[in-house]
Design a protein around this motif. Structure first.
Motif, PDB file in Angstrom:
ATOM      1  N   LEU A  47       0.819  -1.217   0.000  1.00  0.00           N
ATOM      2  CA  LEU A  47       0.000   0.000   0.000  1.00  0.00           C
ATOM      3  C   LEU A  47       0.847   1.259   0.000  1.00  0.00           C
ATOM      4  CD1 LEU A  47      -2.934  -0.993   2.368  1.00  0.00           C
ATOM      5  CD2 LEU A  47      -2.662  -1.330  -0.088  1.00  0.00           C
ATOM      6  N   ALA A  48       2.144   1.119   0.224  1.00  0.00           N
ATOM      7  CA  ALA A  48       3.049   2.254   0.090  1.00  0.00           C
ATOM      8  C   ALA A  48       3.600   2.356  -1.328  1.00  0.00           C
ATOM      9  CB  ALA A  48       4.202   2.134   1.082  1.00  0.00           C
ATOM     10  N   GLY A  49       3.172   1.429  -2.205  1.00  0.00           N
ATOM     11  CA  GLY A  49       3.626   1.463  -3.586  1.00  0.00           C
ATOM     12  C   GLY A  49       5.044   0.983  -3.771  1.00  0.00           C
ATOM     13  N   GLY A  50       5.534   0.162  -2.832  1.00  0.00           N
ATOM     14  CA  GLY A  50       6.909  -0.313  -2.908  1.00  0.00           C
ATOM     15  C   GLY A  50       7.001  -1.792  -3.181  1.00  0.00           C
ATOM     16  N   HIS A  51       8.171  -2.346  -2.890  1.00  0.00           N
ATOM     17  CA  HIS A  51       8.451  -3.755  -3.125  1.00  0.00           C
ATOM     18  C   HIS A  51       9.025  -4.368  -1.857  1.00  0.00           C
ATOM     19  CE1 HIS A  51       7.811  -2.749  -7.326  1.00  0.00           C
ATOM     20  NE2 HIS A  51       8.715  -1.797  -7.196  1.00  0.00           N
ATOM     21  N   LEU A  52       8.901  -5.687  -1.737  1.00  0.00           N
ATOM     22  CA  LEU A  52       9.240  -6.378  -0.495  1.00  0.00           C
ATOM     23  C   LEU A  52      10.311  -7.428  -0.746  1.00  0.00           C
ATOM     24  CD1 LEU A  52       8.492  -6.942   2.537  1.00  0.00           C
ATOM     25  CD2 LEU A  52       6.886  -8.654   1.653  1.00  0.00           C
ATOM     26  N   LEU A  53      11.338  -7.440   0.119  1.00  0.00           N
ATOM     27  CA  LEU A  53      12.384  -8.451   0.084  1.00  0.00           C
ATOM     28  C   LEU A  53      12.283  -9.290   1.350  1.00  0.00           C
ATOM     29  CD1 LEU A  53      14.963  -9.664  -1.185  1.00  0.00           C
ATOM     30  CD2 LEU A  53      16.276  -7.930   0.066  1.00  0.00           C
ATOM     31  N   ILE A  54      12.140 -10.603   1.187  1.00  0.00           N
ATOM     32  CA  ILE A  54      12.044 -11.529   2.314  1.00  0.00           C
ATOM     33  C   ILE A  54      13.315 -12.371   2.339  1.00  0.00           C
ATOM     34  CG2 ILE A  54      10.651 -13.281   3.455  1.00  0.00           C
ATOM     35  CD1 ILE A  54       8.322 -12.465   1.619  1.00  0.00           C
ATOM     36  N   GLU A  55      14.112 -12.197   3.376  1.00  0.00           N
ATOM     37  CA  GLU A  55      15.391 -12.911   3.471  1.00  0.00           C
ATOM     38  C   GLU A  55      15.360 -13.843   4.673  1.00  0.00           C
ATOM     39  OE1 GLU A  55      19.242 -10.775   3.120  1.00  0.00           O
ATOM     40  OE2 GLU A  55      19.631 -11.617   5.097  1.00  0.00           O
ATOM     41  N   ASP A  56      15.612 -15.129   4.413  1.00  0.00           N
ATOM     42  CA  ASP A  56      15.616 -16.089   5.520  1.00  0.00           C
ATOM     43  C   ASP A  56      16.141 -17.424   5.017  1.00  0.00           C
ATOM     44  OD1 ASP A  56      15.172 -17.129   8.108  1.00  0.00           O
ATOM     45  OD2 ASP A  56      13.361 -15.910   8.298  1.00  0.00           O
ATOM     46  N   LEU A  57      16.253 -18.365   5.936  1.00  0.00           N
ATOM     47  CA  LEU A  57      16.702 -19.709   5.609  1.00  0.00           C
ATOM     48  C   LEU A  57      15.669 -20.432   4.757  1.00  0.00           C
ATOM     49  CD1 LEU A  57      17.947 -20.648   9.179  1.00  0.00           C
ATOM     50  CD2 LEU A  57      19.413 -20.190   7.210  1.00  0.00           C
ATOM     51  N   PRO A  58      16.095 -21.412   3.971  1.00  0.00           N
ATOM     52  CA  PRO A  58      15.126 -22.205   3.208  1.00  0.00           C
ATOM     53  C   PRO A  58      14.169 -22.947   4.128  1.00  0.00           C
ATOM     54  CG  PRO A  58      17.376 -22.579   2.398  1.00  0.00           C
ATOM     55  CD  PRO A  58      17.497 -21.796   3.683  1.00  0.00           C
ATOM     56  N   GLY A  61       9.019 -20.600   4.957  1.00  0.00           N
ATOM     57  CA  GLY A  61       7.756 -20.068   4.455  1.00  0.00           C
ATOM     58  C   GLY A  61       7.856 -18.823   3.604  1.00  0.00           C
ATOM     59  N   LYS A  62       9.056 -18.478   3.114  1.00  0.00           N
ATOM     60  CA  LYS A  62       9.193 -17.269   2.298  1.00  0.00           C
ATOM     61  C   LYS A  62       8.333 -17.334   1.048  1.00  0.00           C
ATOM     62  CE  LYS A  62      13.621 -17.568   1.517  1.00  0.00           C
ATOM     63  NZ  LYS A  62      13.846 -18.894   2.091  1.00  0.00           N
ATOM     64  N   THR A  63       8.481 -18.411   0.302  1.00  0.00           N
ATOM     65  CA  THR A  63       7.736 -18.537  -0.957  1.00  0.00           C
ATOM     66  C   THR A  63       6.246 -18.697  -0.699  1.00  0.00           C
ATOM     67  OG1 THR A  63       9.674 -19.560  -1.978  1.00  0.00           O
ATOM     68  CG2 THR A  63       7.568 -19.850  -3.102  1.00  0.00           C
ATOM     69  N   THR A  64       5.884 -19.404   0.362  1.00  0.00           N
ATOM     70  CA  THR A  64       4.468 -19.566   0.697  1.00  0.00           C
ATOM     71  C   THR A  64       3.818 -18.222   0.988  1.00  0.00           C
ATOM     72  OG1 THR A  64       4.907 -21.760   1.619  1.00  0.00           O
ATOM     73  CG2 THR A  64       2.845 -20.711   2.251  1.00  0.00           C
ATOM     74  N   LEU A  65       4.512 -17.362   1.735  1.00  0.00           N
ATOM     75  CA  LEU A  65       3.996 -16.028   2.018  1.00  0.00           C
ATOM     76  C   LEU A  65       3.823 -15.244   0.722  1.00  0.00           C
ATOM     77  CD1 LEU A  65       3.248 -13.605   3.774  1.00  0.00           C
ATOM     78  CD2 LEU A  65       5.694 -13.172   4.121  1.00  0.00           C
ATOM     79  N   ALA A  66       4.824 -15.277  -0.141  1.00  0.00           N
ATOM     80  CA  ALA A  66       4.738 -14.531  -1.391  1.00  0.00           C
ATOM     81  C   ALA A  66       3.600 -15.048  -2.271  1.00  0.00           C
ATOM     82  CB  ALA A  66       6.070 -14.626  -2.139  1.00  0.00           C
ATOM     83  N   GLN A  67       3.421 -16.367  -2.328  1.00  0.00           N
ATOM     84  CA  GLN A  67       2.339 -16.932  -3.127  1.00  0.00           C
ATOM     85  C   GLN A  67       0.976 -16.562  -2.551  1.00  0.00           C
ATOM     86  OE1 GLN A  67       3.673 -21.113  -3.129  1.00  0.00           O
ATOM     87  NE2 GLN A  67       3.815 -20.968  -5.341  1.00  0.00           N
ATOM     88  N   ALA A  68       0.842 -16.620  -1.235  1.00  0.00           N
ATOM     89  CA  ALA A  68      -0.430 -16.265  -0.603  1.00  0.00           C
ATOM     90  C   ALA A  68      -0.790 -14.806  -0.894  1.00  0.00           C
ATOM     91  CB  ALA A  68      -0.354 -16.512   0.902  1.00  0.00           C
ATOM     92  N   LEU A  69       0.191 -13.914  -0.799  1.00  0.00           N
ATOM     93  CA  LEU A  69      -0.055 -12.514  -1.123  1.00  0.00           C
ATOM     94  C   LEU A  69      -0.506 -12.361  -2.572  1.00  0.00           C
ATOM     95  CD1 LEU A  69       3.009 -10.879   0.660  1.00  0.00           C
ATOM     96  CD2 LEU A  69       0.626 -10.318   1.120  1.00  0.00           C
ATOM     97  N   ILE A 185      11.172 -14.130   8.214  1.00  0.00           N
ATOM     98  CA  ILE A 185      10.034 -14.825   8.817  1.00  0.00           C
ATOM     99  C   ILE A 185      10.423 -15.501  10.121  1.00  0.00           C
ATOM    100  CG2 ILE A 185       8.371 -16.696   8.481  1.00  0.00           C
ATOM    101  CD1 ILE A 185       8.305 -16.002   5.531  1.00  0.00           C
ATOM    102  N   GLY A 186      11.521 -16.222  10.115  1.00  0.00           N
ATOM    103  CA  GLY A 186      11.962 -16.903  11.333  1.00  0.00           C
ATOM    104  C   GLY A 186      11.188 -18.183  11.595  1.00  0.00           C
ATOM    105  N   TYR A 187      11.606 -18.887  12.626  1.00  0.00           N
ATOM    106  CA  TYR A 187      10.956 -20.142  12.988  1.00  0.00           C
ATOM    107  C   TYR A 187       9.638 -19.878  13.704  1.00  0.00           C
ATOM    108  CZ  TYR A 187      15.490 -22.328  12.040  1.00  0.00           C
ATOM    109  OH  TYR A 187      16.642 -22.760  11.443  1.00  0.00           O
ATOM    110  N   PRO A 188       8.651 -20.763  13.563  1.00  0.00           N
ATOM    111  CA  PRO A 188       7.397 -20.620  14.318  1.00  0.00           C
ATOM    112  C   PRO A 188       7.601 -21.029  15.768  1.00  0.00           C
ATOM    113  CG  PRO A 188       7.355 -22.650  13.052  1.00  0.00           C
ATOM    114  CD  PRO A 188       8.631 -21.954  12.669  1.00  0.00           C
TER     115      PRO A 188
END
Length: 320
Positions: A47-58, A61-69, A185-188
């Motif tokens: 909503l700020a008109g920007g882009h998001l970088l998600i950095e974490d271990l394989p 859930g990085k890709t799952t979050l991006a797909q859900a969005l 994201i980190g561990y749950p």
């Protein structure tokens, strides 16, 4: 990892969703367990008109979050799996000669979508990474001297693995600056990890997601965020944080005016995501570590990393 600041819980999370934005946030939270603040941050970037970088271990859930969005936002979306043999044309598109017409026809690449998932972006070479620079900064690409406008809204969600992993290339500073926010994201928690073990596979849950927004609604929400009131004390707080980075002895350079503009824009979006009618200092304080961390370069002799410097600046800057 250089930066993993803490987020406070999502404000008002206990209230039932009563708008399309809230339903979209709730839908993503239904797939990504135990990370409501990360989801909130992702919608703030959008909503700020920007882009998001998600950095974490394989595997966290990085890709799952991006797909859900991508799925709840509606519109068109494309996923690009970055590899070390990928070329810029694989992302932007290519001009193909049509013999029957004796002219070149441009065939758009996957970047021509409302939402682009750039998966494992740092597995591509810097040349290929840089292919996204013009697209992310200006919403257009230039191929063979011709400029092509990208759809609006245009939202890049990129994932990357830590740089000490094999087969990764660091993102250039110019590329990092194109990402409005960087998060992890980190561990749950133990309780939420148990949910992952007993509930349906996240891939099955992704298949159930429906668009809660569309392109026009997202653009309307962006405009609504831009219109939120920001009082003078909040502006003073923003300038104080930006000024502190410019005066810190452990940094090569402080944040630019462009970063200051990005901070106020994202703080407004964060306020809208939290159902507020105006921007508060708390919105700025929550966003600042995720906006500043990847833009700051500590001096090697300082012995500090960007996370500790950002934490120090936030702790030492008075909140109005």
């Amino acid at each position: 990892m250089s930066s993993r600041p803490e987020l406070s819980p999502t404000a008002g999370a206990e209230a039932p969703p009563d708008s399309d934005l809230e339903r979209a946030i709730a839908a993503v939270n239904g797939v990504i367990v135990d990370k409501p603040a990360v989801v909130e941050l992702a919608f703030s970037a959008l909503l700020a008109g920007g882009h998001l970088l998600i950095e974490d271990l394989p595997g966290v859930g990085k890709t799952t979050l991006a797909q859900a969005l991508s799925l709840v936002l509606g519109g068109s979306w494309q996923r690009v799996q970055f590899t070390n043999d990928m070329l810029p044309a694989d992302i932007l598109g290519v001009s193909v000669f049509r013999r029957q017409d004796e002219l070149f026809e441009f065939r758009p690449g996957p970047v021509f979508a409302n939402v682009v998932l750039a998966d494992e972006i740092n597995r591509a070479t810097p040349r290929t990474q840089s292919a996204l620079l013009e697209a992310m900064a200006e919403g257009q690409v230039t191929v063979d001297g011709k400029t092509h406008t990208l759809p609006r809204p245009f939202f890049v969600i990129a994932t990357q693995n830590p740089l000490d992993m094999a087969g990764t290339y660091p993102l250039p500073d110019s590329q990092l600056d194109r990402f409005l926010l960087r998060t992890s994201i980190g561990y749950p928690s133990a309780a939420e990890e148990r949910r992952l073990l007993v509930e349906p596979d996240r891939r099955q849950l992704l298949e159930t997601l429906q668009p809660e927004l569309d392109s026009q609604r997202v653009l309307a929400l962006v405009a609504q965020a831009e219109a939120l009131h920001v009082a003078e004390p909040v502006l003073d707080y923003i300038q104080a944080l930006i000024g502190a980075t410019r005066n810190h002895a452990g940094l090569r350079a402080g944040l630019s005016p462009r970063a200051a503009l990005a901070l106020i824009r994202t703080a407004r979006a964060h306020a809208l995501v939290r159902r507020q009618d105006f921007c508060l200092p708390e919105n700025v304080k929550q966003i600042f570590p995720f906006l500043a961390g990847h833009r700051l370069q500590p001096l090697p002799e300082s012995g500090l990393d960007s996370r500790s410097i950002v934490e120090e600046i936030v702790a030492n800057t008075a909140v109005p």
